[in-house]
Design a protein around this motif. Structure first.
Motif, PDB file in Angstrom:
ATOM      1  N   TYR A 410       0.824  -1.205   0.000  1.00  0.00           N
ATOM      2  CA  TYR A 410       0.000   0.000   0.000  1.00  0.00           C
ATOM      3  C   TYR A 410       0.862   1.261   0.000  1.00  0.00           C
ATOM      4  CZ  TYR A 410      -3.121   3.560   2.054  1.00  0.00           C
ATOM      5  OH  TYR A 410      -3.823   4.712   2.312  1.00  0.00           O
ATOM      6  N   THR A 415      -4.232   1.897  -2.624  1.00  0.00           N
ATOM      7  CA  THR A 415      -5.183   0.878  -2.179  1.00  0.00           C
ATOM      8  C   THR A 415      -5.106  -0.393  -3.017  1.00  0.00           C
ATOM      9  OG1 THR A 415      -6.669   2.644  -1.488  1.00  0.00           O
ATOM     10  CG2 THR A 415      -7.608   0.439  -1.668  1.00  0.00           C
ATOM     11  N   THR A 470      -4.487   6.773  -4.548  1.00  0.00           N
ATOM     12  CA  THR A 470      -4.754   6.942  -3.126  1.00  0.00           C
ATOM     13  C   THR A 470      -3.490   7.339  -2.392  1.00  0.00           C
ATOM     14  OG1 THR A 470      -6.455   5.250  -3.232  1.00  0.00           O
ATOM     15  CG2 THR A 470      -5.625   5.824  -1.047  1.00  0.00           C
TER      16      THR A 470
END
Length: 489
Positions: A410, A415, A470
């Motif tokens: 991550y 994500t 993300t």
């Protein structure tokens, strides 16, 4: 034991419990939101975090099982608390990030690392609940067994009493009241460890008395480090380190520390105190062996009870208070963790219920229900709860790879897909169960964790990421621990 001798034991225990209860009730006055109940409002100072981690890690096992291990294993026993320390040190790798994200439970971590999926939340919540629930039930059994010989009361009544005592420290303020009472209990535990260990060591004639009466393969270095055997040490390694790395009780205290920058320090200091408790168990165990070597052919876990019977009444009363503080700190932490997962993960996230002040009331009601259930199980199956040791292996197999490998993936790009986590979780369960059924000589948790790693990485290569945009450092939005209005009690 006659009633006159029982009085000082009861008084000493009540004094410690009353002091802890007063602390729990006083700090609970500040509980207004579910965030206060679940993670103590993320306001706990370093010294409280250190002692609540210590009190949580050092339960009745140190008083009974660990003393027995030291009795039979000598210097090799230190591998056990050493692996706990190692697990806490390894947890420092992600400790600061964990606190920055303002999580409340371990499934919160997976919801951040992977795309939202109800199955991930439910499976992770079950893995988080089963271990502290097992702690709760087995601590009830341990308390009833130890105090029945001292008080003469039946194990049923003692289990009921222990359940009621636990609720006093959990219901008022959740983690806030548990942590602050743990601070008091942890200080008592540390002081009494030194006092009792010093007295018992003197009874055994000091270290020279131990070395003259105990076989040198237990007391000499480096020979004593091999006394437990390589297979046993490896079993401890693969049970304790993964178990520490995935134990929600430790995570919750990281989530609740006030100063983000001290999250890592709290784990290192707490681990060091666990090593101090190891010194206590080592001294008591070998002193018992020096004074009564006959236990080696029976049950070495009787060593703690035998030592207790040798103490003068004043010290026996203090030891009973020490015992009470240790067990209550563990049962309180375990109960609060079970309730937190049930409310936050199952009720709110899996069932889609809304957050709000009512979660505090729901948590308190659920705490009563969980206590009753675990007490009933402890009464009905006082010797059948040992199977819960396996929950450590299955919990670690489910959570270790999705948390730690997921974290590093991550941080490198955003994500991950939900299927990646599910592959790791399901692979871990299958690998662990298969090795368990086959009865492999290598601890079955190893196979579970390896299977989880392989399945997770394969799924990641096939599925890729859910999003590359993300931000890895963006705090998680809170919808359940920051309530819009205070609870009306």
């Amino acid at each position: 034991m006659n009633s006159s001798n029982l009085v000082p034991i009861v008084i000493a225990s009540l004094v410690v419990l009353l002091a802890g209860a007063v602390v729990a009730v006083l700090v609970s006055r500040r509980v207004r939101t579910s965030g206060d109940w679940l993670v103590a409002g993320r306001s706990l100072p370093l010294y409280v975090i250190v002692f609540t981690q210590f009190a949580t890690a050092v339960g009745g096992g140190v008083l009974v099982a660990h003393v027995g291990l030291a009795y039979s294993s000598g210097w090799a026993y230190f591998f056990y608390p050493g692996f706990v320390f190692l697990g806490m040190v390894l947890l420092t790798v992600i400790a600061r990030w964990l606190r920055e994200q303002e999580f409340s439970t371990v499934p919160d971590i997976l919801r951040r690392l992977y795309s939202e999926h109800r199955a991930i939340t439910v499976l992770a919540a079950l893995a988080c609940i089963v271990v502290p629930f097992g702690w709760l039930a087995t601590q009830f059994v341990a308390f009833a067994s130890l105090f029945s010989g001292i008080t003469g009361l039946s194990t049923v009544w003692l289990t009921v009493i222990m359940g009621a005592i636990t609720l006093v420290f959990v219901v008022p303020g959740g983690l806030r009241s548990v942590a602050w009472s743990d601070f008091l209990f942890g200080v008592v535990m540390l002081i009494m460890s030194v006092v009792i260990a010093g007295y018992v060591l003197n009874m055994a004639g000091g270290w020279s008395g131990i070395t003259s009466a105990v076989p040198s393969d237990l007391t000499a270095l480096p020979e004593g480090l091999g006394a437990a055997g390589t297979a046993t040490v490896m079993l401890w390694l693969f049970a304790i380190v993964p178990g520490t790395l995935t134990n929600q009780l430790y995570y919750q205290r990281i989530f609740s520390i006030k100063d983000i920058g001290q999250a890592r320090k709290s784990l290192v200091i707490s681990g060091a105190l666990v090593l101090v408790s190891g010194v206590y168990a080592f001294i008591i165990g070998l002193s018992a062996r020096a004074m009564n070597p006959d236990l080696v052919d029976g049950n070495s876990e009787q060593a703690a009870g035998w030592v207790l019977a040798q103490l003068p009444m004043v010290l026996m009363a203090l030891y009973a208070a020490f015992l009470m503080a240790t067990i209550v700190s563990t049962t309180g932490s375990a109960l609060q963790s079970v309730v937190t997962s049930a409310v936050q993960d199952v009720y709110v996230h899996a069932l889609g219920r809304t957050g709000g002040p009512h979660l505090v009331h729901l948590s308190r009601l659920l705490a009563v229900g969980v206590t009753i259930l675990s007490a009933l199980l402890a009464i009905a199956f006082p010797t059948a709860l040992t199977w819960l040791v396996a929950t450590y292996a299955y919990s670690a197999s489910v959570l270790a790879a999705p948390i730690f490998i997921g974290y590093f993936l991550y941080r490198r790009g955003g994500t991950l897909r939900a299927g990646t986590a599910l592959a790791g979780i399901i692979g871990g369960v299958i690998g662990c169960a298969t090795a368990h059924i086959l009865g492999t000589t290598i601890p079955y948790a190893v196979f579970g964790i390896l299977a989880s790693v392989v399945c997770l990485l394969v799924a990641y290569m096939v599925l890729g990421r859910a999003s590359t945009a993300t931000a890895a450092t963006q705090p998680m939005a809170q919808t359940t621990t920051q309530d819009p209005a205070p609870a009306r009690d």
